[in-house]
Design a protein around this motif. Structure first.
Motif, mmCIF file in Angstrom:
data_model
loop_
_atom_site.group_PDB
_atom_site.id
_atom_site.type_symbol
_atom_site.label_atom_id
_atom_site.label_comp_id
_atom_site.label_asym_id
_atom_site.label_seq_id
_atom_site.Cartn_x
_atom_site.Cartn_y
_atom_site.Cartn_z
ATOM 1 N N ILE A 1 11.733 26.884 72.790
ATOM 2 C CA ILE A 1 13.123 27.324 72.803
ATOM 3 C C ILE A 1 13.139 28.827 72.974
ATOM 4 O O ILE A 1 12.375 29.541 72.323
ATOM 5 N N GLU A 2 13.981 29.291 73.849
ATOM 6 C CA GLU A 2 14.093 30.727 74.074
ATOM 7 C C GLU A 2 15.541 31.114 73.840
ATOM 8 O O GLU A 2 16.438 30.511 74.413
ATOM 9 N N VAL A 3 15.761 32.097 72.995
ATOM 10 C CA VAL A 3 17.126 32.530 72.717
ATOM 11 C C VAL A 3 17.251 34.019 73.003
ATOM 12 O O VAL A 3 16.457 34.813 72.498
ATOM 13 N N HIS A 4 18.211 34.395 73.819
ATOM 14 C CA HIS A 4 18.420 35.806 74.128
ATOM 15 C C HIS A 4 19.631 36.292 73.347
ATOM 16 O O HIS A 4 20.741 35.866 73.611
ATOM 17 N N GLY A 5 19.373 37.184 72.390
ATOM 18 C CA GLY A 5 20.480 37.743 71.627
ATOM 19 C C GLY A 5 20.542 37.192 70.224
ATOM 20 O O GLY A 5 19.751 36.347 69.819
ATOM 21 N N ARG A 6 21.496 37.730 69.477
ATOM 22 C CA ARG A 6 21.619 37.375 68.069
ATOM 23 C C ARG A 6 22.490 36.141 67.893
ATOM 24 O O ARG A 6 23.509 35.982 68.537
ATOM 25 N N PRO B 1 28.234 37.715 66.986
ATOM 26 C CA PRO B 1 26.971 37.207 67.520
ATOM 27 C C PRO B 1 27.011 37.170 69.052
ATOM 28 O O PRO B 1 28.081 37.213 69.648
ATOM 29 N N ASP B 2 25.830 37.120 69.640
ATOM 30 C CA ASP B 2 25.768 36.912 71.078
ATOM 31 C C ASP B 2 25.869 35.429 71.373
ATOM 32 O O ASP B 2 26.374 35.020 72.395
ATOM 33 N N SER C 1 20.972 42.583 71.264
ATOM 34 C CA SER C 1 21.335 41.520 72.192
ATOM 35 C C SER C 1 20.223 41.290 73.194
ATOM 36 O O SER C 1 19.969 40.184 73.630
ATOM 37 N N ILE D 1 17.750 25.523 67.607
ATOM 38 C CA ILE D 1 18.100 26.704 68.407
ATOM 39 C C ILE D 1 18.308 27.923 67.506
ATOM 40 O O ILE D 1 17.973 29.051 67.859
ATOM 41 N N ARG E 1 14.120 35.711 71.354
ATOM 42 C CA ARG E 1 13.375 34.969 70.345
ATOM 43 C C ARG E 1 12.819 33.720 71.005
ATOM 44 O O ARG E 1 13.516 33.060 71.753
#
Ligand SMILES: Nc1ncnc2c1ncn2[C@@H]1O[C@H](COP(=O)(O)OP(=O)(O)OP(=O)(O)O)[C@@H](O)[C@H]1O
Ligand SMILES: [Mg+2]
Lengths: 279, 295
Positions: A109-114, A191-192, B19, A98, B23
């Protein structure tokens, strides 16, 4: 899935805003049919010499380990997700995938934000450099600007309470000092999505208390968190959602209490006090 | 301990923009990540490479006065040794110009050699960071190139001094040393990425490097010049296949002879440099996502 408001003893959570938009109900992390395969050789250290020797014998020593198979789940912003499972279940592998460190072998895998990570596999530090330099390097690698790291530096240093050791090479640190700094860096990077892999028990009793307080504070801000811990009491207490992994497969998803019980039942150790303890 | 509480959210809008960033991680079939994204990330994090190089030089104390002095004295002594050696063995006249040639090309060779050895260890040395954070890994060998450049810088003073001392002709041709060195730098960056990757797969690479580098030095126009070779037993076409050959010939022509080398020499130097940079870069980037399970 468990509704936040239903959760007993939880403070009402304030809305998480991004660009003035409430993102509390928006997807933070989405994992679809994830497979992760490790391909490793048996050799401890791969060398040219041993490769030549192998070629002479005509053998190939690559072993494939299917560490995660067909794992799918989705969490929204504001979720504090606990991850439970036996040693080798694939929890750390999932966290590293992740975080974008391990590439998936299949799936998405999709991650929104830092993301900010505090992983078990040694913290991202170079022992030859001082604590201050490592904080700077970690921040810059995470994509912060020099000014942004400087803004946070004092808070990080104060929180870790390392005194003058912050200017010393990190090889002079005790393991507790190491984890104090790592924890401090991870939680102060704003972080988000915060990923913490078995690092909550960092440091001595005093620091543990401080760390727990900081975690409460972060939860109050409705940050998204992924928490791996064998301290099942912590999972029950802190998380509002949980998944259970077993041999790389997703066994269940739901209320942390239920997941922990199911996991314990599966292990057949019962609701033993030692399993709950925060060691 | 400071009691001031710095404002954390000074850059709220920027943070919010980040934000909103999404990714996506997917399996890599052909091996290369989306390149535009990669270079954008790399550019955004360039200060990481700078800071890493700076911190490592601080730790190695290369940035102290004596550290810098050593960076100059070491090749200077080596140049003196080679100078005498070549003079005795070849029986040729030991002219100051020859010494100047030996010195400036030796400095340039040291730069390439530092790119190679620094690049080779860059990934393995940064393993903790690689295991714990996602960032474009090519920043690690790039940081090694920066360190090599920083170690090269103080030698420029000696280069300048020796040029004045031996009265080398100065003119427009001399300026061509700049593009020549830039080409060498691109080549060095390619080498850093190539050897950085090799070291991950074969941990004994850096053990072989000293021999490899030493042989490369003897095969390059450093302790001999292209002119020396004319009519000699070793004046084989193969000697010109060495990538460092056109690079050092153009460098030497510019600095010592105030001469612009033949176009084919420039073409060969640029060709090698681009090939090394693109080849090394593609090799590195296509493998880098495997680093985290190999380290
Ligand atoms: N670098 C590696 N190379 C090969 N196999 C690995 C590697 N790292 C982990 N594995 C394997 O992948 C599986 C999952 O490991 P992982 O570290 O994710 O487990 P975990 O759930 O974090 O365990 P723990 O509770 O002990 O931390 C295990 O079978 C392990 O042997
Ligand atoms: Mg683990």
């Amino acid at each position: 899935m468990v509704e936040l408001a239903e959760q007993e003893g939880m403070e009402p959570v304030e809305a998480r805003k991004v660009l003035g938009i409430d993102v509390t109900d928006q997807v933070a992390v989405k994992v679809e049919k994830l497979d992760v395969i490790y391909r490793t050789s048996y050799e401890k250290v791969p060398t040219f010499k041993s490769a030549l020797k192998r070629m002479g014998k005509g053998e190939r020593v690559v072993k494939e380990v299917l560490a995660l198979h067909d794992v799918s789940f989705e969490i929204t912003h504001g979720t504090v997700l606990g991850i439970v499972g036996h040693n080798g279940a694939g929890k750390s592998t999932l966290m590293r995938a992740i975080a974008g460190i391990l590439p998936p072998s299949a799936g998405r895998i999709e991650v929104h934000g830092r993301i900010s990570t505090l992983l078990a596999l040694g913290v991202g530090f170079n022992p030859a450099l001082s604590g201050r330099e490592n904080v700077m390097l970690g921040g810059l690698a995470a994509g912060l600007s020099r000014e942004e790291v400087n803004e946070r530096y004092q808070v990080i240093a104060d929180f870790a309470e390392l005194g003058e050791f912050i200017e010393m090479p990190m090889r002079t640190y005790s393991s507790g000092m190491f984890s104090r700094l790592a924890f401090s860096v991870a939680v102060h990077m704003e972080p988000d999505v915060l990923i913490i892999d078995e690092a909550l028990s960092a440091g001595d009793a005093k620091f543990k208390k401080k760390a727990a307080q900081k975690m409460d504070e972060l939860m109050g801000q409705a940050r998204t968190m992924l928490l791996v811990s064998h301290a099942l009491g912590t999972i029950k207490e802190m998380c509002n959602d949980a998944i259970w992994l077993d041999h790389g497969r997703l066994m269940g998803r739901g209320d942390p209490g239920e997941m922990v019980d199911a996991y314990l039942h599966h292990l057949d150790v019962g609701d033993d006090a030692t399993a709950m303890e925060d060691l | 301990m400071s009691s001031t509480t710095p404002t954390l959210s000074a850059n709220a809008v920027e943070r919010a923009r980040q934000s909103a960033e999404v990714r996506v991680f997917e399996p890599h079939k052909v091996g290369l990540p989306p390149m535009r994204r990669y270079f954008k990330d790399m550019w955004a994090r360039r200060s990481f490479a700078n800071e890493l190089s700076r911190a490592e030089m601080r730790a190695a104390q290369t940035n102290t006065f004596f550290g810098r002095l050593w960076l100059v004295i070491n090749p200077l002594l080596l140049a003196a040794v080679y100078f005498l050696l070549v003079g005795i063995l070849s029986g040729a006249a030991l002219t100051p110009t020859k010494f100047a040639h030996l010195l400036v090309t030796l400095f340039a060779f040291y730069f390439v050699s530092n790119c190679i050895t620094g690049g080779a260890t860059s990934v393995v040395k940064g393993s903790k960071l690689v295991m714990n954070q996602a960032f474009p890994r090519a920043l690690l060998p790039m940081s090694a190139v920066r360190t090599a450049l920083r170690r090269f810088a103080p030698t420029l003073i000696v280069t300048g001094a020796i040029m004045v001392l031996v009265h080398v002709p100065l003119g427009l041709g001399t300026l061509m040393a700049i593009p020549s060195f830039l080409i060498t730098m691109v080549f060095g960056a390619g080498m850093a990425m190539l050897f950085g990757t090799l070291q991950v797969y074969f941990r004994d690479t850096s053990a072989f490097l000293p021999y490899f580098v030493r042989i490369w030095l003897y095969l390059s126009p450093v302790i001999w010049t292209a002119e020396d070779m004319v009519g000699k037993k070793f004046d084989l076409p193969i000697i010109k296949v060495n990538p460092l050959y056109p690079m050092f010939v153009t460098y030497n022509d510019a600095l010592i002879m105030d001469k612009i080398s033949a176009p084919w020499m420039w073409a060969a130097a640029s060709g090698w440099a681009l090939a090394a940079f693109i080849g090394g870069g593609l090799y590195f980037i296509s493998r880098e996502r495997e680093f985290s399970v190999r380290l």
